[in-house]
Motif scaffolding. Structure first.
Motif, PDB file in Angstrom:
ATOM      1  N   CYS A  37       2.696   5.641  -1.313  1.00  0.00           N
ATOM      2  CA  CYS A  37       1.699   6.561  -0.524  1.00  0.00           C
ATOM      3  C   CYS A  37       2.313   6.530   0.784  1.00  0.00           C
ATOM      4  O   CYS A  37       2.559   5.484   1.264  1.00  0.00           O
ATOM      5  N   SER A  39       0.424   6.285   3.187  1.00  0.00           N
ATOM      6  CA  SER A  39      -0.662   5.389   3.857  1.00  0.00           C
ATOM      7  C   SER A  39       0.095   3.958   3.857  1.00  0.00           C
ATOM      8  O   SER A  39      -0.130   3.004   4.538  1.00  0.00           O
ATOM      9  N   HIS A  69      -2.055   1.803  -4.989  1.00  0.00           N
ATOM     10  CA  HIS A  69      -3.228   2.811  -5.370  1.00  0.00           C
ATOM     11  C   HIS A  69      -2.889   3.668  -6.266  1.00  0.00           C
ATOM     12  O   HIS A  69      -3.674   4.307  -6.735  1.00  0.00           O
ATOM     13  N   GLU A  70      -1.727   4.343  -6.410  1.00  0.00           N
ATOM     14  CA  GLU A  70      -1.252   5.424  -7.323  1.00  0.00           C
ATOM     15  C   GLU A  70      -0.490   4.842  -8.729  1.00  0.00           C
ATOM     16  O   GLU A  70       0.896   4.668  -8.465  1.00  0.00           O
ATOM     17  N   GLU A 154      -3.866  10.059  -8.977  1.00  0.00           N
ATOM     18  CA  GLU A 154      -4.850   9.854  -7.798  1.00  0.00           C
ATOM     19  C   GLU A 154      -4.596  10.822  -6.379  1.00  0.00           C
ATOM     20  O   GLU A 154      -5.286  11.469  -6.007  1.00  0.00           O
TER      21      GLU A 154
HETATM   22 ZN   LIG Z   1      -2.496   7.590  -1.176  1.00  0.00          ZN
END
Ligand SMILES: [Zn+2]
Ligand SMILES: [Zn+2]
Length: 353
Positions: A37, A39, A69-70, A154
């Motif tokens: 991501c 981020s 997180h994905e 996500e």
């Molecule tokens: Zn993300």
């Protein structure tokens, strides 16, 4: 197990660490794929941004921490109190870890939890061979959703929420400013949400091509001509009902103001790290609204349904697949060197690609 551990800015190490263990209400997932991501790049280059400097009030985590997180994977172990999820399930997760006790949690508005934590930022994430998470975060994948596609659940949940926050109605027209990873998903979510026409505005040619391929009616280059005028011409001078600002800077916001008409809604989806000037006088005369959106609450089932029936297409957005060993060099650093070239890089901890 092998994991990409964030120790600090410019310091992510591929390390061998102990396997995480499940407690009563937790689920252990063997990771198949995890997407990088924007981020994650921010945390590497200028972090800590969302990573806690002090132990997180809910999870107790700060650095060192595993990003990611994905992701998607297979359940390999469940705690004794786990009921809904079983070993062998193909899954992804809703990344929000919440307290369950504050006012917002009691209202079901989990993204507003006063102690909110995110997997991969305040809880060990999935750039690793395995990840352990609370059962309530885990979602089973519909059969047609491959592990690769599921890594988009996500960010697509973010996009679905952006469309909900816009209050877009069937037949409305919409503009997506910025056709990066989130913009391309917002574009498709707006279509799925009933937009009659969706235009995209994007300076990078390869992203304009992708936007067209993924359903934009027309795509404009902000460097050539005035997208506001173009859209006015196509709407009898009315301009768009909704704009999604998916960049997070002044010029993208100014564009969102220009392309929208009276009583329009502008959703700030992009993370604007610097303040943005707002021409309130222009918004005032037109009763324009600006709103924000953060994360998701209950948008995952919709995101998975859109992936399952291919209403939202994500395969063309996968620009590279790499191994966990190459996460920093061929992942983060490559995205920093050539930011325009990548939409989504997927990382696998498995030996073979
Ligand atoms: Zn993300
Ligand atoms: Zn809470």
């Amino acid at each position: 197990m092998k994991a990409a551990v964030w120790y600090g800015r410019d310091d992510i190490r591929i390390a061998d660490i102990p396997e995480p263990r499940v407690t009563k209400d937790q689920v252990k997932i063997r990771v198949r794929w995890c997407g990088i991501c924007g981020s994650d790049v921010h945390e590497y280059r200028e972090g800590p941004m969302i990573i806690s400097r002090k132990p997180h009030p809910l999870t107790g985590k700060s650095s060192p921490i595993i990003l990611g997180h994905e992701f998607s994977g297979d359940v390999v172990e469940v705690g004794e109190d786990v009921k809904r999820i079983a070993v062998g399930n193909r899954v992804t997760i809703n990344c929000l870890i919440y307290c369950g006790e504050c006012l917002y949690c009691r209202l079901g508005e989990y993204n507003m939890c006063l102690k909110l934590a995110t997997v991969g930022l305040a809880w060990d994430g999935a750039f690793a061979e395995s990840v352990v998470v609370p059962e309530y975060t885990v979602l089973k994948l519909p059969d047609p959703v491959t592990y690769e596609m599921a890594t988009f659940a996500e960010p697509l949940a973010v996009a679905v929420r952006a469309v909900k926050r816009s209050r877009l109605k069937v037949g409305d027209t919409a503009v997506v400013v910025g056709a990066g990873p989130i913009g391309l998903l917002v574009l498709q979510a707006a279509r799925s949400g009933g937009a009659s026409r969706v235009w995209a505005i994007e300076p990078i040619p390869s992203r304009r091509d992708l936007a067209r391929q993924l359903g934009a009616d027309e795509v404009f280059d902000p460097a050539r001509g005035d997208a506001g005028k173009e859209i006015a011409e196509r709407t009898d001078g009315l301009r768009a009902n909704v704009a999604f600002e998916c960049v997070g800077n002044q010029s993208a916001f100014d564009t969102a103001v220009r392309v929208t008409g009276r009583r329009a809604m502008i959703v700030m989806v992009g993370m604007a790290l610097k303040p943005i000037e707002v021409p309130f006088f222009r918004l005032w005369g037109h009763e324009k609204e600006i709103t924000t959106c953060t994360g998701y609450v209950d948008e995952f089932p919709a995101a998975l349904a859109f992936l399952a029936d291919r209403r939202v297409k994500v395969e063309p957005m996968i620009t590279a697949k790499i191994k966990l060993d190459d996460f920093v060099e061929k992942g983060l650093k490559e995205m920093m060197r050539n930011p325009g070239q990548y939409i989504k890089i997927l990382v696998t901890p498995e030996g073979e690609l």
